[in-house]
Design an enzyme around this catalytic site. Sequence first.
Site, PDB file in Angstrom:
ATOM      1  N   GLU A 176       0.830  -1.215   0.000  1.00 30.35           N
ATOM      2  CA  GLU A 176       0.000   0.000   0.000  1.00 30.35           C
ATOM      3  C   GLU A 176       0.861   1.262   0.000  1.00 30.35           C
ATOM      4  OE1 GLU A 176      -2.850  -0.348   3.203  1.00 30.35           O
ATOM      5  OE2 GLU A 176      -4.178  -1.537   1.950  1.00 30.35           O
ATOM      6  N   GLU A 374      -5.872  -8.156  -0.832  1.00 35.05           N
ATOM      7  CA  GLU A 374      -6.569  -7.898   0.431  1.00 35.05           C
ATOM      8  C   GLU A 374      -7.986  -7.478   0.126  1.00 35.05           C
ATOM      9  OE1 GLU A 374      -4.813  -5.159   3.272  1.00 35.05           O
ATOM     10  OE2 GLU A 374      -2.785  -5.838   2.780  1.00 35.05           O
TER      11      GLU A 374
HETATM   12  P1  P53 Z   1      -6.999  -2.352   9.530  1.00 33.75           P
HETATM   13  C1  P53 Z   1      -6.146   2.010   5.476  1.00 33.75           C
HETATM   14  C2  P53 Z   1      -6.972   1.890   4.371  1.00 33.75           C
HETATM   15  C3  P53 Z   1      -6.980   0.715   3.639  1.00 33.75           C
HETATM   16  C4  P53 Z   1      -6.162  -0.329   4.020  1.00 33.75           C
HETATM   17  O1  P53 Z   1      -6.759  -2.416   7.967  1.00 33.75           O
HETATM   18  C5  P53 Z   1      -5.318  -0.204   5.106  1.00 33.75           C
HETATM   19  C6  P53 Z   1      -5.301   0.962   5.841  1.00 33.75           C
HETATM   20  C7  P53 Z   1      -4.410   1.101   7.023  1.00 33.75           C
HETATM   21  O2  P53 Z   1      -5.130   0.870   8.187  1.00 33.75           O
HETATM   22  O3  P53 Z   1      -4.437  -1.151   5.482  1.00 33.75           O
HETATM   23  C8  P53 Z   1      -4.450  -2.456   4.957  1.00 33.75           C
HETATM   24  O4  P53 Z   1      -6.135  -3.387  10.146  1.00 33.75           O
HETATM   25  C9  P53 Z   1      -3.130  -3.080   5.310  1.00 33.75           C
HETATM   26  C10 P53 Z   1      -3.208  -4.141   6.364  1.00 33.75           C
HETATM   27  C11 P53 Z   1      -4.365  -3.825   7.292  1.00 33.75           C
HETATM   28  C12 P53 Z   1      -5.651  -3.922   6.479  1.00 33.75           C
HETATM   29  O5  P53 Z   1      -5.618  -3.054   5.380  1.00 33.75           O
HETATM   30  O6  P53 Z   1      -6.627  -0.967   9.908  1.00 33.75           O
HETATM   31  O7  P53 Z   1      -2.407  -3.558   4.206  1.00 33.75           O
HETATM   32  O8  P53 Z   1      -1.964  -4.230   7.007  1.00 33.75           O
HETATM   33  O9  P53 Z   1      -4.436  -4.627   8.420  1.00 33.75           O
HETATM   34  C13 P53 Z   1      -6.890  -3.627   7.291  1.00 33.75           C
HETATM   35  O10 P53 Z   1      -8.442  -2.656   9.729  1.00 33.75           O
END
Ligand code: P53
Length: 476
Positions: A176, A374
């Site tokens: 990201e 993801e």
């Molecule tokens: P969490 C922001 C927006 C989109 C994805 O996020 C993001 C974030 C950062 O928070 O992160 C990704 O755990 C990232 C993972 C993360 C996952 O999305 O904040 O690649 O490490 O855990 C979910 O709910």
Amino acid sequence: MSGFKDGFLWGGAVAAHQLEGGWKEGGKGISVADVMTAGAHGVPREITDGVLPGKNYPNHDAIDFYHRYKGDIQLFAEMGFKCFRTSIAWTRIFPLGDELEPNEAGLQFYDDLFDECLKHGIEPVITLSHFEMPYHLVTEYGGWRNRKLIDFFVRFAKVVFTRYQHKVKYWMTFNEINNQANFHEDFAPFTNSGLKYQQGEDREPVMFQAAHYELVASALAVKAAREINRDLLVGCMIAMCPIYPLSCAPNDMMMAMNAMHRRYWFTDVHVRGTYPKHLLNYFERRGFELDITEEDLAALKQGCVDYIGFSYYMSFATKATDDNPQLDYDESKSLVSNPHVKKSDWGWQIDPVGLRYSLNWFWDHYQLPLFIVENGFGAIDVQGSDGVVDDQYRIDYMSSHISEMKKAVVEDGVDLMGYTPWGCIDLVSAGTGEMKKRYGLIYVDKDNEGNGTLERSRKKSFAWYQEVIGSNGEKL
Ligand code: P53
């Protein structure tokens, strides 16, 4: 026929710092994730000066995957995973980041982990830098604002490409990388790039400089991978939140276009090896003088990625305002709520159609294979009296997203390599540091305060996803 190709990479995704724990084992150094406390929705994680006594650092122990990975991979295999996306903690290989020689105990850990995956027919999909760079590189070098980081990263990349070339085919460089477009907050600059800003510092050019060095480092890593082994495929990794205009007013549309430019130019550089002109013009208009050399530009061209990995959780919306005549995008101010979609408990807008749109957007722009690395639903899960979490809401989220993904493949003709839902096993949230924000198909008994047995159990979504994979996306 479902439309997903044979060998479609169904699996799940995690990142080392969010599940491994063992923060000091096997010679591991301190990473940026080790100096972040637990926050909550609306309460930012604190970034402390080193590890301080009496603070709660949830990533230190996480879900103890470091010791329990064999059992966890067994559960992934039971679901039918074809691949498993995780990251290599840079600090296990180079504990400080600037050493010349790698740490053998760290290398051995990932050898064992990848062997365990392969034993079950699961392909590892590996991110090199996923929010866990060595903290020493922040304190000694100022993080990615320093050009020296390029060499440290490329050394790390070469060591792991060489070591694992016969075990790992699919790689990604920076997770990201475009989160730092949100440079007014502290989280993304620190997790992406180890940036800590001075009071009153002009943050934006620092972010562009750090991102430039990362893009050069990424390109040099891609080039090195090809030299080490032609079979390796290296992708970029972009956080895709498509930005819609709030209305069809022409200026709202232009605002949305500019916002997309400002959030996704990183992909242009990764894929085409050149900076888009709109960005160069923006640097000029703002008077940013960045250290971008001819040699850098040549390196970018030689290290274009093989595929685009991306995360998709939500869409954004924006609109033009009178106080912003240039229609410049500032992620901390320019986003508005979309009245047409629902939100999660953490305020993330739920928009399955946005995934189909995103797939098409990437495909129209770049014509490179895409990989959804993801996607998922962070929610509060409660175990029923039988111990099972009835997470129908997660099944609904995933099934609606997979169904849109299928339309993108079958009807729109997008080339999609695979789908790895985030946090296939409950882990520490990156954004908030909570355990309570769960994504897993596998429940882990641990709470925000760190209490719990760490026991693993199957949620309702476990059997559902097993059927999805077993039917290659037919049974949703
Ligand atoms: P969490 C922001 C927006 C989109 C994805 O996020 C993001 C974030 C950062 O928070 O992160 C990704 O755990 C990232 C993972 C993360 C996952 O999305 O904040 O690649 O490490 O855990 C979910 O709910």
